[in-house]
Design a protein around this motif. Structure first.
Motif, PDB file in Angstrom:
ATOM      1  N   ASN A  69      39.691  26.779  65.052  1.00 33.61           N
ATOM      2  CA  ASN A  69      39.665  25.362  65.394  1.00 33.61           C
ATOM      3  C   ASN A  69      40.156  24.477  64.250  1.00 33.61           C
ATOM      4  N   GLY A  70      40.555  25.096  63.107  1.00 28.90           N
ATOM      5  CA  GLY A  70      41.039  24.345  61.957  1.00 28.90           C
ATOM      6  C   GLY A  70      39.932  23.870  61.024  1.00 28.90           C
ATOM      7  N   LYS A  71      38.682  24.094  61.402  1.00 30.04           N
ATOM      8  CA  LYS A  71      37.542  23.679  60.578  1.00 30.04           C
ATOM      9  C   LYS A  71      37.293  24.717  59.486  1.00 30.04           C
ATOM     10  N   GLN A  72      36.870  24.244  58.312  1.00 29.66           N
ATOM     11  CA  GLN A  72      36.556  25.152  57.212  1.00 29.66           C
ATOM     12  C   GLN A  72      35.064  25.444  57.162  1.00 29.66           C
ATOM     13  N   TYR A  73      34.736  26.682  56.775  1.00 32.08           N
ATOM     14  CA  TYR A  73      33.356  27.150  56.691  1.00 32.08           C
ATOM     15  C   TYR A  73      33.129  27.856  55.361  1.00 32.08           C
ATOM     16  N   VAL A  74      31.924  27.703  54.815  1.00 37.55           N
ATOM     17  CA  VAL A  74      31.473  28.500  53.669  1.00 37.55           C
ATOM     18  C   VAL A  74      30.544  29.556  54.238  1.00 37.55           C
ATOM     19  N   VAL A  75      30.760  30.817  53.856  1.00 35.96           N
ATOM     20  CA  VAL A  75      29.953  31.935  54.348  1.00 35.96           C
ATOM     21  C   VAL A  75      29.384  32.678  53.148  1.00 35.96           C
ATOM     22  N   ILE A  76      28.128  33.131  53.280  1.00 34.49           N
ATOM     23  CA  ILE A  76      27.507  33.915  52.220  1.00 34.49           C
ATOM     24  C   ILE A  76      26.614  34.996  52.832  1.00 34.49           C
ATOM     25  N   ALA A  77      26.563  36.143  52.180  1.00 34.85           N
ATOM     26  CA  ALA A  77      25.659  37.218  52.583  1.00 34.85           C
ATOM     27  C   ALA A  77      24.294  36.948  51.970  1.00 34.85           C
ATOM     28  N   ALA A  78      23.244  37.096  52.770  1.00 40.64           N
ATOM     29  CA  ALA A  78      21.875  36.880  52.313  1.00 40.64           C
ATOM     30  C   ALA A  78      21.101  38.178  52.515  1.00 40.64           C
ATOM     31  N   GLY A  79      21.144  39.039  51.491  1.00 41.44           N
ATOM     32  CA  GLY A  79      20.527  40.352  51.600  1.00 41.44           C
ATOM     33  C   GLY A  79      19.237  40.530  50.831  1.00 41.44           C
ATOM     34  N   GLY A  80      19.068  39.762  49.749  1.00 41.85           N
ATOM     35  CA  GLY A  80      17.837  39.868  48.952  1.00 41.85           C
ATOM     36  C   GLY A  80      17.478  41.303  48.641  1.00 41.85           C
ATOM     37  N   GLY A  81      16.171  41.589  48.636  1.00 38.65           N
ATOM     38  CA  GLY A  81      15.674  42.948  48.536  1.00 38.65           C
ATOM     39  C   GLY A  81      15.658  43.584  47.173  1.00 38.65           C
ATOM     40  N   LYS A  82      15.938  42.849  46.139  1.00 41.67           N
ATOM     41  CA  LYS A  82      15.898  43.422  44.800  1.00 41.67           C
ATOM     42  C   LYS A  82      15.027  42.552  43.914  1.00 41.67           C
ATOM     43  N   MET A  83      14.474  43.148  42.887  1.00 38.57           N
ATOM     44  CA  MET A  83      13.678  42.436  41.899  1.00 38.57           C
ATOM     45  C   MET A  83      12.540  41.653  42.543  1.00 38.57           C
ATOM     46  N   GLY A  84      11.923  42.254  43.578  1.00 35.46           N
ATOM     47  CA  GLY A  84      10.746  41.663  44.190  1.00 35.46           C
ATOM     48  C   GLY A  84      10.997  40.622  45.255  1.00 35.46           C
ATOM     49  N   THR A  85      12.244  40.422  45.667  1.00 31.11           N
ATOM     50  CA  THR A  85      12.514  39.432  46.715  1.00 31.11           C
ATOM     51  C   THR A  85      12.562  40.110  48.080  1.00 31.11           C
ATOM     52  N   PRO A  86      12.197  39.384  49.152  1.00 30.03           N
ATOM     53  CA  PRO A  86      12.247  39.960  50.496  1.00 30.03           C
ATOM     54  C   PRO A  86      13.674  40.366  50.890  1.00 30.03           C
ATOM     55  N   SER A  87      13.774  41.425  51.681  1.00 34.43           N
ATOM     56  CA  SER A  87      15.076  41.890  52.156  1.00 34.43           C
ATOM     57  C   SER A  87      15.546  41.073  53.345  1.00 34.43           C
ATOM     58  N   GLY A  88      16.846  41.034  53.517  1.00 26.81           N
ATOM     59  CA  GLY A  88      17.460  40.372  54.656  1.00 26.81           C
ATOM     60  C   GLY A  88      18.742  41.096  55.023  1.00 26.81           C
ATOM     61  N   ASP A  89      19.350  40.691  56.133  1.00 23.33           N
ATOM     62  CA  ASP A  89      20.584  41.336  56.580  1.00 23.33           C
ATOM     63  C   ASP A  89      21.511  40.342  57.279  1.00 23.33           C
ATOM     64  N   ALA A  90      21.576  39.123  56.740  1.00 22.02           N
ATOM     65  CA  ALA A  90      22.315  38.065  57.431  1.00 22.02           C
ATOM     66  C   ALA A  90      23.563  37.630  56.674  1.00 22.02           C
ATOM     67  N   TYR A  91      24.545  37.193  57.442  1.00 24.60           N
ATOM     68  CA  TYR A  91      25.661  36.420  56.918  1.00 24.60           C
ATOM     69  C   TYR A  91      25.465  35.021  57.484  1.00 24.60           C
ATOM     70  N   VAL A  92      25.517  34.010  56.631  1.00 24.88           N
ATOM     71  CA  VAL A  92      25.226  32.645  57.064  1.00 24.88           C
ATOM     72  C   VAL A  92      26.471  31.796  56.803  1.00 24.88           C
ATOM     73  N   ALA A  93      26.878  31.019  57.813  1.00 23.33           N
ATOM     74  CA  ALA A  93      28.055  30.163  57.705  1.00 23.33           C
ATOM     75  C   ALA A  93      27.632  28.696  57.817  1.00 23.33           C
ATOM     76  N   PHE A  94      28.270  27.871  57.031  1.00 24.97           N
ATOM     77  CA  PHE A  94      28.037  26.431  57.043  1.00 24.97           C
ATOM     78  C   PHE A  94      29.379  25.746  57.229  1.00 24.97           C
ATOM     79  N   ALA A  95      29.469  24.823  58.188  1.00 28.79           N
ATOM     80  CA  ALA A  95      30.690  24.057  58.409  1.00 28.79           C
ATOM     81  C   ALA A  95      30.822  23.002  57.316  1.00 28.79           C
ATOM     82  N   LEU A  96      32.006  22.898  56.728  1.00 29.30           N
ATOM     83  CA  LEU A  96      32.257  21.874  55.727  1.00 29.30           C
ATOM     84  C   LEU A  96      32.608  20.565  56.428  1.00 29.30           C
ATOM     85  N   PRO A  97      32.235  19.439  55.810  1.00 29.83           N
ATOM     86  CA  PRO A  97      32.581  18.157  56.431  1.00 29.83           C
ATOM     87  C   PRO A  97      34.099  17.961  56.440  1.00 29.83           C
ATOM     88  N   ASP A  98      34.563  17.223  57.414  1.00 30.13           N
ATOM     89  CA  ASP A  98      36.008  16.947  57.508  1.00 30.13           C
ATOM     90  C   ASP A  98      36.451  16.007  56.424  1.00 30.13           C
TER      91      ASP A  98
END
Length: 98
Positions: A69-98
């Motif tokens: 659609n021509g829109k830009q997104y920032v994506v990050i993997a959210a896995g945690g699970g090391k050094m005492g942090t909870p584990s996860g298995d998500a990729y999260v995307a955020f739409a950037l403002p126009d």
């Protein structure tokens, strides 16, 4: 909150657990901390511009992509699970403002 390096001042933040992404407009995106958040900073001033919660801490470098659609997104993997942090298995995307 952020988990500081042992012996460090609490306002020093966290050790870096992933790389930053610097967008062409001078915004730095990073989610490389113990807490489950992604943040954006102004590259010139260091001022925090934005913060969003993640389902687990991010141990990855964010990326930007342009959708069909021509829109830009920032994506990050959210896995945690090391050094005492909870584990996860998500990729999260955020739409950037126009």
């Amino acid at each position: 909150g952020r988990m500081p390096v042992p012996g460090a001042q609490p306002n020093w933040g966290s050790i870096n657990l992933g790389g930053p992404l610097i967008a062409g407009d001078g915004v730095v995106f990073i989610g490389a901390t113990f807490d489950p958040a992604i943040r954006a900073f102004d590259v010139e001033t260091g001022k925090e511009l934005w913060q969003a919660a993640l389902p687990a801490s991010a141990r990855a470098t964010p990326m930007i992509f342009t959708g069909p659609n021509g829109k830009q997104y920032v994506v990050i993997a959210a896995g945690g699970g090391k050094m005492g942090t909870p584990s996860g298995d998500a990729y999260v995307a955020f739409a950037l403002p126009d």
